[in-house]
Structures are given as structure tokens and as C-alpha cells.
Enzyme design. Structure first.
Site, PDB file in Angstrom:
ATOM      1  N   GLY A 121       0.794  -1.229   0.000  1.00  0.00           N
ATOM      2  CA  GLY A 121       0.000   0.000   0.000  1.00  0.00           C
ATOM      3  C   GLY A 121       0.823   1.273   0.000  1.00  0.00           C
ATOM      4  O   GLY A 121       0.263   2.370   0.029  1.00  0.00           O
ATOM      5  N   SER A 192       9.754  -6.874  -0.460  1.00  0.00           N
ATOM      6  CA  SER A 192      11.128  -7.288  -0.109  1.00  0.00           C
ATOM      7  C   SER A 192      11.493  -6.810   1.299  1.00  0.00           C
ATOM      8  O   SER A 192      12.340  -5.935   1.459  1.00  0.00           O
ATOM      9  CB  SER A 192      12.134  -6.778  -1.144  1.00  0.00           C
ATOM     10  OG  SER A 192      11.905  -5.440  -1.523  1.00  0.00           O
TER      11      SER A 192
END
Length: 288
Positions: A121, A192
Site C-alpha cells: 500500500g 522485499s
């Protein structure tokens, strides 16, 4: 194209089943002229094998092929340079005369990996698309490696457990490395979350080819956006190991670019992409 065939030349009959005549004592290089369509002529050099002054065979003047070994198909003289990488044995890196510099000159840009990391987001994919569009308008070739898109194919065998996430990032890093070597500006956008995995991707690339972009957007802002409804599911306990809720996100320590809110307000994707482009211009990535 009409040409004089070599079979019409004296002595060619001594060539049987593609094997040159035996007892060859000397070789001379003689020009053979072939008549092309119209009035043009082309001279082709041939190796002429002779025995006692008589022409026996005609062999094109081409470099000899390396003789493969019977054991594994590799050329015998190359066996000493075979390597083992991971579980892959008896492999050898094959160089090509066209290299990265040649491809960069062709594309008029420098191949690199722009690695956009941040919470779900935070706007990673949106900024990646804006960046790709703006670079396209400048005549630059890019390709986006989106985390969700890659899980539709290349990484669809991986879960969101820590070990699978590490493998997910490793694969994307290797693909990004190939794109950068091709001279393409590769834009990877993935959560990540673990610093060591991102740093491992940086290490496999030449210095300067890895540009880490941190979407430094607070958790509460990302959760209020919740474009896929995942934070709501995570808060309800329906998703386990969700980054930012019950799994950590480790922010970069020395990223090249950090994109933040503008005085507490959301900056537009184009404004954020422009910051990345400014960095690229200043550091010579947009020219070969």
C-alpha cells in the site's frame, strides 16, 4: 543466383561422402571465381588439397571446429575452466563479442535495476508504472518486475514464508541482473521486507547498477489505503505473517533514494517518479 558449381572442377570426384582424399601432402589456397546474377563476381578462397600435383579435393577456407570430448560434450581444451555453481556442475561461462557496453550504446542508456521497496500500500507499483511511462516518453527502454505479477508465473511455487520470500527475492534479483546486462532499465517493485535479501541482490550487480528506492510511507497511511483489503484480513487474523502487522519490515539503511510524504500529504506518483529520474539524470543513467 547462378554459379559455377565446384563439382565441375577437375579432381572433385575424389571427394567421397564428405571425406577428403587420403595421402594429402600439401594444401594451397586458390581463388575460385563464381558468376553471380548479372555481371557481378565474387571470389571465394578454397583450400585445395593436392597429391603429386593433381587436385583432389576442394574444402572451404573456414576455421576448424573444436573437437568435443566424449565424456560431456565440452571442447577438450575447455575442460580445465569448467565450474560448479551451487548444484550445477561442469558448466562454463560463454562470452559473446556483443557485450553490455554495445547494447547500452544501441539503446543510449545505462542498464540498471531500480529496486522499489516498501510496505504493502505504499505505492510501489503505482510509482513504478509512472516511472516507466515517463522514461518511455523520453525514449528510454524499461521493464517492470512487479512482485504480484511474478507470482502469477515465475514464482507461483513460492509461499510467503521467510525462506520462500528469500528465494522470491533471489530470483527477481537474478532476472533483474539479466535485464541490466541487456542495457534495459529494470524497475523491480516488491515489498522485499528483509534487508539481507535486498543487499544480496545489490551484491550480484556491478557497482552502481543497483538503485534502491525506499517508499518511506508510514504504516498507518498504507493501512488506510489498503488497496487489496489485506490489512483488514491481517488484523482479523485471516492472514498470518503479513508484513507490518505480524511480520517485520526492515527499512534500508543506505538507499539511494527515499520517497516520503510531502509535508504530510501524499505526493503524486509522477512527482515521486520525477525524483527518481532526477537522480538518474545526475548520475548519467539516461545516456550511454
Amino acid at each position: 543466383m547462378n554459379a559455377i558449381g565446384v563439382k565441375s572442377l577437375p579432381g572433385f570426384a575424389s571427394l567421397r561422402d564428405g571425406n577428403p582424399a587420403c595421402n594429402v601432402k600439401s594444401r594451397n589456397v586458390l581463388p575460385i571465381k563464381a558468376i553471380a546474377s548479372g555481371s557481378q563476381q565474387q571470389t571465394v578462397k578454397m583450400n585445395v588439397a593436392t597429391t603429386n600435383g593433381n587436385v583432389n579435393t576442394l574444402i572451404p577456407n573456414v576455421p576448424p571446429l573444436e573437437k568435443p570430448s566424449a565424456a560431456n560434450g565440452h571442447a577438450e581444451k575447455s575442460q580445465s575452466s569448467l565450474s560448479q555453481i551451487g548444484n550445477s556442475t561442469n558448466i562454463k561461462w560463454h562470452e559473446c563479442t556483443v557485450d553490455k557496453n554495445d547494447r547500452q550504446k544501441l539503446l543510449k542508456q545505462k542498464g540498471c535495476v531500480i529496486w522499489i521497496t516498501g510496505l504493502s500500500g505504499s505505492g510501489k507499483s503505482t510509482v513504478a508504472c509512472a516511472l516507466s511511462q515517463m522514461l518511455y516518453q523520453r525514449g528510454k527502454l524499461t521493464y517492470i518486475l512487479d512482485g504480484d505479477n511474478l507470482r502469477h508465473g515465475l514464482n507461483n511455487d513460492l509461499s510467503f514464508k521467510a525462506e520462500d520470500r528469500a528465494e522470491n527475492i533471489r530470483r527477481v534479483g537474478e532476472v533483474g541482473k539479466l535485464f541490466a546486462d541487456a542495457g534495459v532499465i529494470c524497475i523491480a517493485c516488491l515489498i522485499s521486507p528483509y534487508r539481507k535479501d535486498r543487499d544480496a541482490c545489490r551484491k550480484i550487480l556491478p557497482n552502481g547498477d543497483f538503485i534502491e528506492v525506499f517508499m518511506d510511507i508510514p504504516l498507518q497511511v498504507c493501512e488506510s489505503r489498503d488497496p487489496k483489503g489485506l490489512y483488514k484480513l491481517a488484523r482479523a487474523g485471516k492472514i498470518k505473517g503479513f508484513t507490518g502487522i505480524d511480520d517485520p519490515y526492515e527499512p534500508p539503511l543506505n538507499c539511494e533514494i527515499s520517497l516520503k510524504l510531502n509535508n504530510g500529504e501524499n505526493a503524486s506518483p509522477c512527482e515521486m517518479a520525477e525524483e527518481v529520474i532526477s537522480y538518474m539524470e545526475e548520475n548519467g543513467y539516461l545516456q550511454a
